[in-house]
Design an enzyme around this catalytic site. Structure first.
Site, PDB file in Angstrom:
ATOM      1  CD  GLU A 153       0.925  13.019 -12.921  1.00  0.00           C
ATOM      2  OE1 GLU A 153       1.850  13.809 -13.090  1.00  0.00           O
ATOM      3  OE2 GLU A 153       0.546  12.636 -11.806  1.00  0.00           O
TER       4      GLU A 153
ATOM      5  CG  ASP B 165      -1.624  10.269  -4.348  1.00  0.00           C
ATOM      6  OD1 ASP B 165      -1.508   9.028  -4.381  1.00  0.00           O
ATOM      7  OD2 ASP B 165      -1.608  10.962  -5.377  1.00  0.00           O
ATOM      8  CB  SER B 166       2.728   9.045  -5.147  1.00  0.00           C
ATOM      9  OG  SER B 166       1.671   8.903  -6.074  1.00  0.00           O
TER      10      SER B 166
ATOM     11  CB  CYS C  86      -4.196   3.516 -10.318  1.00  0.00           C
ATOM     12  SG  CYS C  86      -2.987   4.845 -10.553  1.00  0.00           S
ATOM     13  CB  THR C  87      -4.726   8.175  -7.337  1.00  0.00           C
ATOM     14  OG1 THR C  87      -3.428   8.048  -7.944  1.00  0.00           O
ATOM     15  CG2 THR C  87      -4.645   7.803  -5.881  1.00  0.00           C
ATOM     16  CG  HIS C  88      -2.928   9.234 -11.872  1.00  0.00           C
ATOM     17  ND1 HIS C  88      -2.512   9.117 -10.565  1.00  0.00           N
ATOM     18  CD2 HIS C  88      -2.174  10.215 -12.428  1.00  0.00           C
ATOM     19  CE1 HIS C  88      -1.536   9.986 -10.343  1.00  0.00           C
ATOM     20  NE2 HIS C  88      -1.326  10.665 -11.457  1.00  0.00           N
TER      21      HIS C  88
ATOM     22  CE1 TYR D  45       6.134   8.441  -3.501  1.00  0.00           C
ATOM     23  CE2 TYR D  45       4.599   7.278  -2.101  1.00  0.00           C
ATOM     24  CZ  TYR D  45       5.496   8.299  -2.284  1.00  0.00           C
ATOM     25  OH  TYR D  45       5.752   9.185  -1.259  1.00  0.00           O
ATOM     26  N   GLY D  46       4.553   4.159  -8.391  1.00  0.00           N
ATOM     27  CA  GLY D  46       4.115   2.907  -9.024  1.00  0.00           C
ATOM     28  C   GLY D  46       5.202   2.094  -9.677  1.00  0.00           C
TER      29      GLY D  46
ATOM     30  CB  CYS E  81      -0.722   6.615  -2.828  1.00  0.00           C
ATOM     31  SG  CYS E  81       0.415   5.875  -3.999  1.00  0.00           S
ATOM     32  CG  ASN E  82      -5.006   2.541  -5.486  1.00  0.00           C
ATOM     33  OD1 ASN E  82      -5.904   1.726  -5.350  1.00  0.00           O
ATOM     34  ND2 ASN E  82      -5.260   3.813  -5.766  1.00  0.00           N
ATOM     35  CB  THR E  83       1.739   2.466  -5.401  1.00  0.00           C
ATOM     36  OG1 THR E  83       1.140   2.580  -6.691  1.00  0.00           O
ATOM     37  CG2 THR E  83       3.030   1.707  -5.503  1.00  0.00           C
TER      38      THR E  83
HETATM   39  N1  DGL Z   1      -0.880   7.333  -6.660  1.00  0.00           N
HETATM   40  C1  DGL Z   1      -0.428   6.168  -7.396  1.00  0.00           C
HETATM   41  C2  DGL Z   1      -1.392   5.013  -7.148  1.00  0.00           C
HETATM   42  O1  DGL Z   1      -2.553   5.185  -6.822  1.00  0.00           O
HETATM   43  C3  DGL Z   1      -0.324   6.451  -8.885  1.00  0.00           C
HETATM   44  C4  DGL Z   1       0.806   7.386  -9.242  1.00  0.00           C
HETATM   45  C5  DGL Z   1       2.184   6.850  -8.876  1.00  0.00           C
HETATM   46  O2  DGL Z   1       2.653   5.884  -9.507  1.00  0.00           O
HETATM   47  O3  DGL Z   1       2.773   7.385  -7.969  1.00  0.00           O
HETATM   48  O4  DGL Z   1      -0.985   3.879  -7.248  1.00  0.00           O
END
Ligand code: DGL
Length: 272
Positions: A156, A13-14, A190-192, A45-46, A76-78
């Site tokens: 976060e 993940d990011s 998104c993970t968050h 990453y987003g 990480c979705n991105t």
């Molecule tokens: N992990 C990223 C996602 O799931 C979210 C955090 C980021 O922007 O890196 O898209």
């Protein structure tokens, strides 16, 4: 050489958000060992371009492959939205599983009227991977997307509920859900975002089905490992945590996402 069942699963993940996916993976696959890599030095990453995110994802995947993993889960979705084809080609025959397809499949299965909303980072929304995946599974389903970048910062910060989180959730989501043609399903892309489920739920109301790609990805990973004869059946699995920066912050913020305390000395620093 064929991978052995006793080799760990790599999760990337990011940052710390993917610990929601790790948590679901551990629940689905309690006998497996995991190596989790959070690229905290380069988070988020987003907000970055597809080219940059792909480059980072390749570096992270190579680092996990070098440690010896039998499967890579891109939490990480991105990163998953732009890099799955390149990672799959690079690591073949190792299975590479992203969060997009399992999330899209789950949303298609539960939508009652064929209208799904996807909320995600700017990068994931811009790339359009979710609408593409959903249309590929069921052309009759309409997808409406909304980038919710502030949700990442809120999660976060640990501000996962209360007046600020709710005001931001209203600002993002009311335009989507307070219309006659509102979606009946909301995919958390998104993970968050699972951390913000309480304020999100208050805005959508109880009739909207919320799909979390963490659990569906864990189920897809378990099914794939069984299919390939790579699942470990007995024993109690372990977790190794790697981060590219800030073990203290990783431990503090990561505890929010993993649902259990993490000590800074459990986190190994890695330079990509
Ligand atoms: N992990 C990223 C996602 O799931 C979210 C955090 C980021 O922007 O890196 O898209």
């Amino acid at each position: 050489m064929a991978a052995s069942t006793s080799v760990p699963i790599g999760v990337f993940d990011s940052g710390v958000g993917g610990l929601t996916v790790l948590r679901a993976l551990r629940a689905a696959l309690p006998a497996e060992d995991f190596i989790y890599l959070g690229d905290t030095a380069r988070l988020p990453y987003g907000t970055k371009s597809a080219g940059t995110v792909s480059r980072y994802a390749i570096q992270a995947a190579d680092a996990l492959a070098a440690r010896g993993v039998k499967c890579l889960v891109v939490a990480c979705n991105t990163a998953a939205s732009v890099a799955i084809p390149v990672l799959a080609a690079r690591l073949a025959p190792m299975p590479v599983i992203g969060v997009i397809e399992p999330g899209a499949e789950a949303a298609v299965q539960v939508t009652r009227h064929g209208h799904v909303a996807v909320i995600a980072t700017e990068g994931t929304v811009r790339g359009g991977a979710y609408p593409l995946a959903i249309a590929g599974i069921a052309a009759r389903v309409t997808t409406t997307q909304r980038a919710c970048p502030l949700f990442v910062s809120l999660a976060e910060e640990g501000w996962t509920d209360g007046p600020i989180a709710e005001a931001i959730a209203r600002r993002y989501l009311e335009p989507l859900f307070r219309t006659p043609s509102a979606p009946d399903t909301l995919l958390l892309g998104c993970t968050h975002f699972p951390a913000l489920i309480a304020p999100i739920r208050r805005v959508t109301g109880p009739a909207v089905t919320i799909v979390d790609s963490a659990e569906t990805t864990a189920r897809a990973t378990a099914a794939r490992l069984v299919q390939l004869g790579l699942a470990r059946r007995a024993g109690i699995g372990s977790v190794k945590l790697l981060a590219t920066d800030g073990p203290e912050r990783f431990a503090r913020v990561g505890s929010i996402f993993s649902g259990e305390p993490i000590a800074p000395d459990e986190v190994e620093l890695l330079d990509l």
